[in-house]
Design a protein around this motif. Structure first.
Motif, short mmCIF file in Angstrom:
data_model
loop_
_atom_site.label_atom_id
_atom_site.label_comp_id
_atom_site.label_asym_id
_atom_site.label_seq_id
_atom_site.Cartn_x
_atom_site.Cartn_y
_atom_site.Cartn_z
N VAL A 88 -3.01 -5.23 -8.58
CA VAL A 88 -2.34 -4.84 -7.43
C VAL A 88 -3.25 -5.43 -6.21
O VAL A 88 -4.44 -5.23 -6.28
CB VAL A 88 -2.43 -3.55 -7.11
CG1 VAL A 88 -1.96 -2.88 -5.80
CG2 VAL A 88 -1.37 -2.77 -8.31
N LEU A 89 -2.66 -5.93 -5.26
CA LEU A 89 -3.29 -6.61 -4.03
C LEU A 89 -2.60 -5.57 -2.82
O LEU A 89 -1.43 -5.77 -2.78
CB LEU A 89 -2.87 -8.08 -3.69
CG LEU A 89 -3.36 -8.72 -2.46
CD1 LEU A 89 -3.67 -10.33 -2.67
CD2 LEU A 89 -2.41 -8.33 -1.19
N ILE A 90 -3.69 -4.97 -2.06
CA ILE A 90 -3.35 -4.25 -0.99
C ILE A 90 -3.06 -5.18 0.13
O ILE A 90 -3.91 -5.84 0.31
CB ILE A 90 -4.16 -3.02 -0.73
CG1 ILE A 90 -4.00 -1.92 -2.03
CG2 ILE A 90 -3.77 -2.24 0.68
CD1 ILE A 90 -4.97 -0.96 -2.12
N LEU A 91 -2.06 -5.03 1.03
CA LEU A 91 -1.70 -5.74 1.88
C LEU A 91 -1.44 -4.72 3.00
O LEU A 91 -0.25 -4.14 3.19
CB LEU A 91 -0.57 -6.93 1.87
CG LEU A 91 -0.14 -7.94 3.25
CD1 LEU A 91 -1.42 -8.83 3.18
CD2 LEU A 91 1.10 -8.31 2.54
N THR A 92 -2.08 -4.47 4.06
CA THR A 92 -1.99 -3.35 5.11
C THR A 92 -2.88 -3.77 6.20
O THR A 92 -3.76 -4.35 6.30
CB THR A 92 -2.65 -2.10 4.43
OG1 THR A 92 -2.26 -1.09 5.49
CG2 THR A 92 -4.01 -2.17 4.29
N ALA A 93 -2.44 -3.10 7.15
CA ALA A 93 -2.82 -2.98 8.81
C ALA A 93 -4.29 -2.37 8.63
O ALA A 93 -5.12 -2.44 9.68
CB ALA A 93 -2.13 -2.61 9.90
N ARG A 94 -4.45 -1.50 7.72
CA ARG A 94 -5.73 -0.58 7.65
C ARG A 94 -7.01 -1.59 7.05
O ARG A 94 -7.15 -1.77 6.01
CB ARG A 94 -5.65 0.45 6.56
CG ARG A 94 -4.52 1.41 7.09
CD ARG A 94 -4.69 2.60 5.97
NE ARG A 94 -3.36 3.56 6.11
CZ ARG A 94 -3.26 4.33 5.44
NH1 ARG A 94 -3.82 4.56 4.43
NH2 ARG A 94 -2.02 5.12 5.31
N PRO A 113 -6.40 -7.29 4.68
CA PRO A 113 -5.75 -6.94 5.86
C PRO A 113 -4.75 -7.91 6.44
O PRO A 113 -5.21 -8.91 6.66
CB PRO A 113 -7.18 -6.41 6.56
CG PRO A 113 -8.16 -7.46 6.03
CD PRO A 113 -7.82 -7.61 4.68
N LYS A 114 -4.01 -7.12 7.32
CA LYS A 114 -3.19 -7.53 8.37
C LYS A 114 -3.89 -7.89 9.65
O LYS A 114 -4.62 -6.85 9.82
CB LYS A 114 -1.71 -6.97 8.40
CG LYS A 114 -0.90 -6.84 7.27
CD LYS A 114 -0.05 -5.85 7.46
CE LYS A 114 1.08 -5.45 6.22
NZ LYS A 114 2.09 -4.56 6.45
N PRO A 115 -3.49 -8.84 10.46
CA PRO A 115 -2.84 -10.12 10.00
C PRO A 115 -3.65 -10.84 9.00
O PRO A 115 -4.83 -10.93 9.00
CB PRO A 115 -2.83 -10.86 11.29
CG PRO A 115 -3.85 -10.44 11.98
CD PRO A 115 -4.16 -9.22 11.61
N PHE A 116 -2.80 -11.69 8.22
CA PHE A 116 -3.57 -12.63 7.10
C PHE A 116 -2.67 -14.00 7.16
O PHE A 116 -1.85 -14.25 7.97
CB PHE A 116 -3.06 -12.05 5.86
CG PHE A 116 -1.57 -11.77 5.56
CD1 PHE A 116 -0.95 -12.72 4.90
CD2 PHE A 116 -0.78 -10.50 5.90
CE1 PHE A 116 0.68 -12.56 4.70
CE2 PHE A 116 0.58 -10.46 5.89
CZ PHE A 116 1.18 -11.55 5.08
#
Length: 157
Positions: A88-94, A113-116
């Motif tokens: 799992v790769l978490i892709l988030t603004a946090r 984290p976003k932006p990426f």
């Protein structure tokens, strides 16, 4: 559908589960990853993510944390409790250090984290899947190479 790798051997397409509730981001990411040779199933909430994940085990999961219903951390914790070991790769603004530590401690394998940058996301996904497949082969003690439904046994010495 298989695609040729750098040396011309046919390899199966990476199967991704994309869990993103923002429709614009979901569609943009799905299209970009498909153009990069991946097969992407996208869902927009936590309950749908768990159902899809269990029904068709992907090679990797890209998981947003801010989701309606079950949030991303709850999805991850329930998946791990159910024995789903997909990377799992978490892709988030946090993106604070505390958020990253929380996500990794909840069972994520990577956190972006976003932006990426899309190139970095692709590289991280390929690395996760490569490490996952290497670990499965090492655990089984087999010298076989598995490509989709076809398994090749290496000749010994």
């Amino acid at each position: 559908m298989p695609r040729p790798d750098a040396v011309g051997a046919m390899v199966p397409r990476m199967q991704l589960l994309l869990v993103e509730d923002d429709p614009t981001m979901q569609l943009t990411l799905q299209r970009a990853l498909v153009r990069r040779g991946m097969e992407v199933t996208a869902v927009g909430d936590g309950a749908a993510a768990l159902r899809q994940w269990a029904a068709r085990l992907p090679d990797a999961v890209v998981l947003d944390l801010t989701l309606p219903g079950l949030d991303g951390l709850q999805v991850l914790q329930q998946a791990r409790t159910r024995g789903l070991r997909t990377p799992v790769l978490i892709l988030t603004a946090r993106g604070t250090v505390g958020d990253r530590v929380l996500g990794l401690n909840a069972g994520a394998d990577d956190y972006l984290p976003k932006p990426f940058d899309l190139d970095e996301l692709e590289a991280r996904l390929r690395a996760l899947v490569r490490r996952s497949h290497d670990a499965v082969q090492a655990k089984s003690g087999s010298s076989a190479i598995q490509v989709g439904a076809i398994s090749y046994e290496k000749e010994s010495g």
